[in-house]
Write a protein that holds these residues in place. Structure first.
Motif, PDB file in Angstrom:
ATOM      1  N   MET A   1       0.847  -1.116   0.204  1.00 34.55           N
ATOM      2  CA  MET A   1       0.090  -0.014  -0.135  1.00 34.55           C
ATOM      3  C   MET A   1       0.803   1.338   0.009  1.00 34.55           C
ATOM      4  SD  MET A   1      -3.042  -1.241   2.629  1.00 34.55           S
ATOM      5  CE  MET A   1      -3.982   0.351   2.355  1.00 34.55           C
ATOM      6  N   GLU A   2       0.551   2.133  -0.978  1.00 37.55           N
ATOM      7  CA  GLU A   2       1.270   3.409  -0.885  1.00 37.55           C
ATOM      8  C   GLU A   2       0.336   4.549  -0.496  1.00 37.55           C
ATOM      9  OE1 GLU A   2       2.571   3.448  -4.986  1.00 37.55           O
ATOM     10  OE2 GLU A   2       4.139   2.146  -4.954  1.00 37.55           O
ATOM     11  N   ASN A   3       0.934   5.569  -0.013  1.00 33.81           N
ATOM     12  CA  ASN A   3       0.226   6.695   0.458  1.00 33.81           C
ATOM     13  C   ASN A   3      -0.064   7.526  -0.781  1.00 33.81           C
ATOM     14  OD1 ASN A   3      -0.196   7.478   3.519  1.00 33.81           O
ATOM     15  ND2 ASN A   3       1.460   5.998   3.343  1.00 33.81           N
ATOM     16  N   VAL A   4      -0.974   8.066  -0.929  1.00 37.23           N
ATOM     17  CA  VAL A   4      -1.536   9.052  -1.842  1.00 37.23           C
ATOM     18  C   VAL A   4      -2.112  10.295  -1.266  1.00 37.23           C
ATOM     19  CG1 VAL A   4      -2.986   9.515  -3.808  1.00 37.23           C
ATOM     20  CG2 VAL A   4      -2.091   7.278  -3.655  1.00 37.23           C
ATOM     21  N   ASP A   5      -1.606  11.632  -1.440  1.00 35.63           N
ATOM     22  CA  ASP A   5      -2.215  12.580  -1.034  1.00 35.63           C
ATOM     23  C   ASP A   5      -3.511  13.012  -1.695  1.00 35.63           C
ATOM     24  OD1 ASP A   5      -0.804  15.367   0.718  1.00 35.63           O
ATOM     25  OD2 ASP A   5      -2.722  15.658  -0.648  1.00 35.63           O
TER      26      ASP A   5
ATOM     27  N   SER B   1      -2.993  14.508  -9.611  1.00 40.22           N
ATOM     28  CA  SER B   1      -2.349  13.559 -10.974  1.00 40.22           C
ATOM     29  C   SER B   1      -3.087  12.084 -10.772  1.00 40.22           C
ATOM     30  CB  SER B   1      -0.699  13.575 -11.066  1.00 40.22           C
ATOM     31  OG  SER B   1      -0.493  12.952  -9.834  1.00 40.22           O
ATOM     32  N   VAL B   2      -3.602  11.862  -9.534  1.00 40.22           N
ATOM     33  CA  VAL B   2      -4.312  10.704  -9.423  1.00 40.22           C
ATOM     34  C   VAL B   2      -5.728  10.574  -9.220  1.00 40.22           C
ATOM     35  CG1 VAL B   2      -4.442   8.847  -7.363  1.00 40.22           C
ATOM     36  CG2 VAL B   2      -2.285  10.248  -7.615  1.00 40.22           C
ATOM     37  N   PRO B   3      -6.331   9.852  -9.855  1.00 41.73           N
ATOM     38  CA  PRO B   3      -7.883   9.789 -10.084  1.00 41.73           C
ATOM     39  C   PRO B   3      -8.480   9.869  -8.942  1.00 41.73           C
ATOM     40  CG  PRO B   3      -7.018   7.853 -11.280  1.00 41.73           C
ATOM     41  CD  PRO B   3      -5.877   8.466 -10.574  1.00 41.73           C
ATOM     42  N   GLU B   4      -9.583  10.840  -8.717  1.00 37.06           N
ATOM     43  CA  GLU B   4     -10.179  11.067  -7.913  1.00 37.06           C
ATOM     44  C   GLU B   4     -10.817  10.068  -6.847  1.00 37.06           C
ATOM     45  OE1 GLU B   4     -14.006  13.331  -8.571  1.00 37.06           O
ATOM     46  OE2 GLU B   4     -13.898  14.387  -6.570  1.00 37.06           O
TER      47      GLU B   4
END
Ligand SMILES: O=c1ccn([C@@H]2O[C@H](COP(=O)(O)OP(=O)(O)O[C@H]3OC[C@@H](O)[C@H](O)[C@H]3O)[C@@H](O)[C@H]2O)c(=O)[nH]1
Ligand SMILES: [Mg+2]
Length: 617
Positions: free
Chosen positions: A576-580, A585-588
């Motif tokens: 699992m990677e953290n996403v802010d 740039s990452v899908p909503e």
């Protein structure tokens, strides 16, 4: 009767000269609507109208909308404005809607996952399911979540990416099939599935269904009922608000999920269902990934207790944004068990002998069970009641005032109604009950955006996309633990500022196991699953036996393939990677969770031929 402007209403029209000078372009019906508006204090709507010949199409468009607003509300606009004036006057006076009632903690049915009673209730629920219709209210925009799409299209979990709507449909189909298997006469019946939409959600809901072939349901089984919005109000005189962007339109807002009752009533479906021998109508909301864990047992409770109304509830944390199920007893002796909405519980308690308001008791929870707004209504009594009320639900108004004079609003308001207020009009003889279940099993809605979720008081549920997904893994892990699998305990991690328990990412399709006794038949021997593991079962006849999993395992199979899943499986798995949540740039639908999977390595097995297999095949 054709209506014209005669001497009896020249007075009326002279109060709105700009309208009067335009009467020539209006049809008799439109003149009739204009009268209704003027008689109800709405002459301000025409102040800006230019002379006849200028913007005439806009003016006719205005009356098209007025006609819609008038016909879609029981009693028409006159009745809407009259009720609005009364409710706004009460609100200005600070009148307590529960005046004369004192609250107390009601007693209901408590279910404990996995015990004998629970298992019996689930089996009974499966028998009853073929007599049920399901109704999803999905007309809300989800303003608190702020997601740009429709909420039912959001993934329930991102291990398989299955969206809420798909999960709901597959759960109903799994129940339908399980119910037919145990039906005494073996007859087949498709469980009706109704979705209430609104202008905000209708076309996108329909597109989703059509693009995915209704997720395997027969299109004839699914009905969409679209709710209309209601007119916004600018002040305490219930003057209708003009749209800030178009002066020839009334601003409108949603009327609330309570519309579902009048829509069902006018759809004619209730009669069809009664004729077909149905007994139950189950209402549910757009984003609770755990809901179907609770359905079979609570339907069993409704049937056993012969409840006319059964509300599902979970223990509630004080100030949590879920309504409290409350017993209200009137000074005159009447009493009812009803949801008190979360914004009203604290003032009600303070006003009636609970000086601390909405606080936890020594159990660490509010003494009032939390309403998850899943209602099971007995069809016969429901139809009878709607025949009296036409499906109208008691409304309320919630204006945000500019200051303490309570004369101006910060923004326009409107009347609203809630589906759980249905029991308010029932006679005292009605059997109204509720069923309390564990939170981990039954309730994990996705309502709050990451920023607001991170601000939730410590210990209260986040109700976010992050917690909603983690709750699916937790529930599935715990269910497997109860079934005898050694599932390793979770670790705590922080995503989007929220600390959550991360359990192994275990998912399965509803047809694999709908109720606990089914799930237990799929598990034998000694199995263990490590915390860092991922396991997705999408086949039906998949049997876990002496499995040791430390990594990622995906098993898919056709119904005629019987697959034994066992042995030791170890691989690098999915990390699992953290996403802010601010990272656009990452899908909503991913970034609102605060994590994504890095699919480093997995064992993926697909069984497409009939027969008996094990993982090595
Ligand atoms: O006009 C509307 C508003 C809402 N809805 C639907 O109704 C459902 C609930 O809406 P919201 O998520 O805004 O509801 P809230 O969170 O404010 O409270 C609701 O859920 C939690 C319960 O404890 C509350 O008692 C209940 O009112 C959603 O499925 C939404 O799509 C409509 O279909 N139409
Ligand atoms: Mg809401």
């Amino acid at each position: 009767m054709a209506s014209t402007v005669d001497s009896s209403n020249t007075d009326l029209f002279s109060s709105a000269p700009a309208l009067q000078s335009n009467l020539g372009i209006l049809s008799p019906d439109q003149i009739e609507l204009a009268k209704i508006l003027l008689e109800n204090g709405q002459s301000h709507l025409f102040l800006h109208w230019p002379e006849q010949g200028v913007c005439d199409n806009d003016k006719l468009g205005f009356f098209d909308q007025i006609a819609r607003l008038n016909s879609s509300y029981p009693g028409g606009l006159a009745s809407y404005i009259k009720t609005a004036k009364e409710l706004l006057a009460d609100s200005k006076l600070g009148k307590n809607p529960y005046d004369g009632f004192s609250p107390s903690v009601p007693s209901g049915e408590n279910l404990t996952f996995g015990n004998d009673n629970f298992i019996d209730m689930e089996k009974r629920g499966v028998v009853e399911a073929r007599n049920a219709a399901f109704v999803l209210v999905a007309g809300g925009l989800g303003e608190r979540l702020g997601y740009n799409g429709i909420k039912v299209a959001l993934p329930r979990e991102t291990t398989t990416g299955t969206c809420f709507l798909q999960h709901y449909i597959e759960s109903i189909l799994a129940l339908q099939e399980a119910s037919h298997k145990v039906a005494s006469d073996g007859s087949q019946r498709d469980i009706p599935f109704i979705i209430m939409t609104s202008d905000d959600t209708h076309s996108r809901t329909l597109e989703l269904l059509e693009s995915k072939s209704y997720f395997g349901m027969k299109p004839t089984q699914v009905h969409l009922l679209k709710q209309e919005k209601v007119a916004c109000l600018d002040d305490n005189d219930a003057r209708l608000a003009l749209d800030p962007h178009n002066k020839y339109m009334i601003q409108t807002k949603p009327h609330g999920h309570g519309d579902v009752h009048s829509l069902l009533y006018s759809s004619g479906l209730l009669d069809q269902w009664l004729d077909a021998g149905l007994k139950w109508v189950l209402f549910f909301q757009d984003t609770n990934g755990l809901l179907f864990n609770a359905i079979p047992a609570s339907l069993g409770v409704s049937a056993t207790k012969q409840y006319h109304v059964n509300s599902l509830a979970v223990p509630r944390k004080a100030k949590e944004a879920i309504g409290g199920i409350t017993k209200l007893t009137h000074a005159d002796g009447r009493s009812m068990v009803i949801n008190v909405e979360y914004n009203q519980l604290d003032p009600l308690l303070r006003a009636s002998g609970f000086p601390d308001g909405d606080v936890n008791s020594e159990t660490g929870y509010s003494p009032f069970p939390g309403n998850i707004n899943q209602l099971i209504l007995e069809l016969g009594s429901y139809k009878e009641e709607l025949q009296k009320t036409g499906g109208a639900i008691k409304e309320f108004v919630n204006p945000k005032y500019k200051d303490s004079t309570k004369t101006a609003f910060k923004s326009s308001t409107r009347l609203e109604c809630m589906m759980q207020d249905y029991p308010k009009t029932l006679p005292p003889t009605a059997r109204v009950g509720f069923t309390v279940m564990d939170i981990w099993l039954a309730y994990a809605p996705v309502k709050n955006n990451p920023e607001d979720a991170a601000k939730v008081p410590k210990g209260n549920p986040y109700h976010s996309a992050t917690s909603g997904e983690m709750a699916v893994y937790r529930a599935n892990s715990r269910i497997l633990q109860k079934a005898g699998v050694k599932v390793e305990e979770p670790v705590k991690e922080v995503f989007n500022g929220q600390e959550v328990e991360v359990w192994p990412r275990i998912t399965w399709k509803p047809k694999w196991g709908m109720i606990f006794s089914d799930i237990k038949t799929k598990i034998s021997g000694n199995s263990e699953i490590s915390q860092r593991s991922t396991m997705a079962i999408t086949g039906r006849n998949v049997f876990i036996e002496d499995l040791s999993l430390d990594g990622a395992l995906i098993v898919d199979s056709i119904d005629d393939a019987e697959v034994k899943v066992g042995g030791s499986i170890k691989n690098s798995g999915w990390t699992m990677e953290n996403v802010d949540y601010k990272d656009t740039s990452v899908p909503e639908e991913i970034r609102i969770r605060g994590f994504r999977f890095n699919k480093v390595e997995q064992l993926e097995k697909k069984f497409t031929q009939p027969g008996k297999f094990s993982l090595e095949d």
